[in-house]
Scaffold this motif. Structure first.
Motif, PDB file in Angstrom:
ATOM      1  N   GLU A 213      18.719 -31.742  46.251  1.00  0.00           N
ATOM      2  CA  GLU A 213      19.250 -33.035  46.682  1.00  0.00           C
ATOM      3  C   GLU A 213      18.722 -33.358  48.075  1.00  0.00           C
ATOM      4  OE1 GLU A 213      20.947 -35.058  44.906  1.00  0.00           O
ATOM      5  OE2 GLU A 213      21.650 -33.806  43.232  1.00  0.00           O
ATOM      6  N   GLY A 215      19.346 -35.829  49.950  1.00  0.00           N
ATOM      7  CA  GLY A 215      20.377 -36.335  50.851  1.00  0.00           C
ATOM      8  C   GLY A 215      21.049 -35.232  51.641  1.00  0.00           C
ATOM      9  N   LYS A 216      21.307 -34.099  51.008  1.00  0.00           N
ATOM     10  CA  LYS A 216      21.945 -32.980  51.708  1.00  0.00           C
ATOM     11  C   LYS A 216      20.986 -32.366  52.726  1.00  0.00           C
ATOM     12  CE  LYS A 216      25.240 -31.751  48.091  1.00  0.00           C
ATOM     13  NZ  LYS A 216      25.711 -30.701  47.149  1.00  0.00           N
ATOM     14  N   ASP A 364      33.264 -37.921  42.140  1.00  0.00           N
ATOM     15  CA  ASP A 364      32.239 -38.124  43.169  1.00  0.00           C
ATOM     16  C   ASP A 364      31.503 -36.820  43.466  1.00  0.00           C
ATOM     17  OD1 ASP A 364      32.925 -40.762  43.326  1.00  0.00           O
ATOM     18  OD2 ASP A 364      33.981 -40.623  45.243  1.00  0.00           O
ATOM     19  N   ARG A 367      28.959 -36.173  40.699  1.00  0.00           N
ATOM     20  CA  ARG A 367      27.750 -37.002  40.817  1.00  0.00           C
ATOM     21  C   ARG A 367      26.913 -36.637  42.031  1.00  0.00           C
ATOM     22  NH1 ARG A 367      31.378 -41.170  39.436  1.00  0.00           N
ATOM     23  NH2 ARG A 367      31.637 -41.580  41.663  1.00  0.00           N
ATOM     24  N   LYS A 369      27.286 -38.197  44.726  1.00  0.00           N
ATOM     25  CA  LYS A 369      27.289 -39.452  45.475  1.00  0.00           C
ATOM     26  C   LYS A 369      28.551 -40.213  45.121  1.00  0.00           C
ATOM     27  CE  LYS A 369      22.221 -39.981  45.488  1.00  0.00           C
ATOM     28  NZ  LYS A 369      22.049 -39.725  46.922  1.00  0.00           N
ATOM     29  N   ASP A 370      29.032 -41.021  46.077  1.00  0.00           N
ATOM     30  CA  ASP A 370      30.178 -41.873  45.752  1.00  0.00           C
ATOM     31  C   ASP A 370      29.693 -43.131  45.043  1.00  0.00           C
ATOM     32  OD1 ASP A 370      29.184 -43.619  47.708  1.00  0.00           O
ATOM     33  OD2 ASP A 370      30.645 -43.008  49.226  1.00  0.00           O
ATOM     34  N   GLY A 373      26.828 -44.904  46.574  1.00  0.00           N
ATOM     35  CA  GLY A 373      25.553 -44.207  46.716  1.00  0.00           C
ATOM     36  C   GLY A 373      25.472 -43.271  47.899  1.00  0.00           C
ATOM     37  N   LYS A 374      26.570 -43.101  48.636  1.00  0.00           N
ATOM     38  CA  LYS A 374      26.559 -42.201  49.790  1.00  0.00           C
ATOM     39  C   LYS A 374      26.664 -40.752  49.312  1.00  0.00           C
ATOM     40  CE  LYS A 374      29.118 -40.970  54.000  1.00  0.00           C
ATOM     41  NZ  LYS A 374      30.332 -41.220  54.821  1.00  0.00           N
ATOM     42  N   THR A 375      25.861 -39.859  49.904  1.00  0.00           N
ATOM     43  CA  THR A 375      25.869 -38.448  49.529  1.00  0.00           C
ATOM     44  C   THR A 375      27.221 -37.814  49.840  1.00  0.00           C
ATOM     45  OG1 THR A 375      23.482 -38.212  49.893  1.00  0.00           O
ATOM     46  CG2 THR A 375      24.807 -36.195  49.933  1.00  0.00           C
TER      47      THR A 375
END
Length: 389
Positions: A213, A215-216, A364, A367, A369-370, A373-375
């Motif tokens: 991921e 984002g992380k 969330d 997925r 993400k919320d 779309g926020k990680t």
């Protein structure tokens, strides 16, 4: 509202795979040696998600409805009979709860390695039966010797991070690393991120994080917890020879990445590899990334039977070290969280949910993400008014 003024409480109860119910339950009085805690916040983790999705975590299957959650902090609401005055616990104290109850009499307990107690009962785990309910409820009664007052400077919401940080501290102690070490962390969930933060705070000059991921990884870099990152391609969770091939390809890609090439000396591997996913292909990748004569710390919970590349590890004298929960870490974890040495760890608490909205938190987390779309890094669930949210 104190527990004395009400007879029931809200609890988040798992009845099986994707069968999570918000229920009303009785509030029992604390027994001898217990304190009653108004739970403020619980951080959700991977094992909670497994129970939510499958009604099981590995081979441990829920046999009766189970309150989930084990990373928590709260406020003492009542003191039960015969609580040792030496604990210095009082109504109104902000506390963190160590949620594994060991037998205190077996060989492992007597040696101080109570995390290995065969009779351990761990809140929110289906390993033992009857199960021991977890922290996703308004009130819980807990042994006073497993309750720790927070340092005055530590925010109550961050008490929930003491549990994953305890896992990291236990792993880091088993690694016995020196400042200047070069570290690889596979997996950037809460445990992986805290491993990166602790490694940087402990003087590691190179900390490379790997995940699927981006984002992380971006979050880890934004906190200055890593010196480099690499995003592995997503793929099926495979095992055996097929997984070994995936791992070899992953290591070739990892060595070729700009993050690795930009740090001098890493062509020979890392001084320690912390595997924080429990995914078999990642567990197989870890020894390949370790330098000769170094260590791999298996922090993630893997499958019961798995295939590891022990041949190359044995020839290179790479120590493969298991890490199971923690022991004798909570006071140090709380002090470390309060010290500020780990940086802005509060930013890991990316999302907050009220108890009644716990299912949204689990969805969330599933997925990653919320809905915007926020990680999702670490969802926090609880009584938000107690933590000012």
């Amino acid at each position: 509202m104190s527990a004395q003024s009400k007879s029931t409480q809200t609890a988040v109860v798992c009845h099986g795979g994707v069968d999570l119910r918000v229920e009303e339950r009785e509030i029992p009085a604390p027994k001898d040696g217990e304190v009653q805690i108004q739970v403020a916040v619980t951080g959700l983790c991977g094992s909670d998600l497994h129970y939510y999705l499958h009604g099981a975590n590995g081979i441990f299957k829920i046999q009766e409805p189970l309150v989930l959650g084990h990373e928590a902090g709260g406020i003492i609401a009542a003191i039960g009979p015969n609580v040792n005055k030496d604990f210095n616990l009082n109504v109104g104290d902000k506390v963190a709860m160590e949620v594994g109850v060991s037998c205190k009499s077996c060989k492992s307990c007597r040696k101080g390695r109570y995390n290995l107690c065969k009779n351990m009962r761990f809140a929110s785990s289906a390993k033992t039966f009857p199960h021991l309910d977890g922290t996703l409820r308004e009130y819980m009664n807990w042994p006073a010797d497993l309750v720790y007052k927070l340092p005055p400077s530590l925010d109550l919401a961050l008490a929930a991070l003491a549990e994953p940080l305890s896992v990291v501290l236990h792993a880091y102690r088993r690694a016995n690393l020196q400042p200047g070490s070069k570290i690889l962390v596979i997996g950037t969930g809460a445990v992986g991120l805290l491993t990166c933060a602790l490694a940087r705070a402990s003087g590691s000059t190179s900390v490379i994080a790997v995940d699927i991921e981006q984002g992380k990884l971006d979050f880890a870099k934004s906190q200055d917890w890593v010196t480099g990152t690499f995003c592995l391609p997503k793929g099926p969770r495979v095992s055996g020879l097929e997984a070994l091939t995936v791992a070899e390809d992953g290591w070739k890609a990892l060595k070729a990445s700009e993050a690795i090439q930009s740090v001098e000396g890493l062509e020979d591997g890392f001084d320690a590899v912390f595997e924080c996913t429990g995914v078999e292909s990642c567990m197989q990748l870890a020894p390949m990334a370790a330098a000769i004569g170094t260590k791999v710390l298996y922090v993630g919970m893997g499958t019961k039977v798995l295939s590891l590349p022990c041949g190359p590890s044995l020839l290179s004298e790479v120590d493969l070290i298991g890490v199971f929960r923690y022991a004798n870490t909570y006071p140090d974890a709380l002090s470390l969280l309060a010290s500020g040495k780990l940086g802005n760890v509060g930013s890991m608490a990316s999302h907050y949910y009220d108890l009644k909205d716990a299912q949204n938190a689990f969805e969330d987390l599933k997925r990653g993400k919320d809905q915007n779309g926020k990680t999702v890094i670490k969802p926090m669930v609880g009584n938000l008014s107690l933590i000012g949210k």
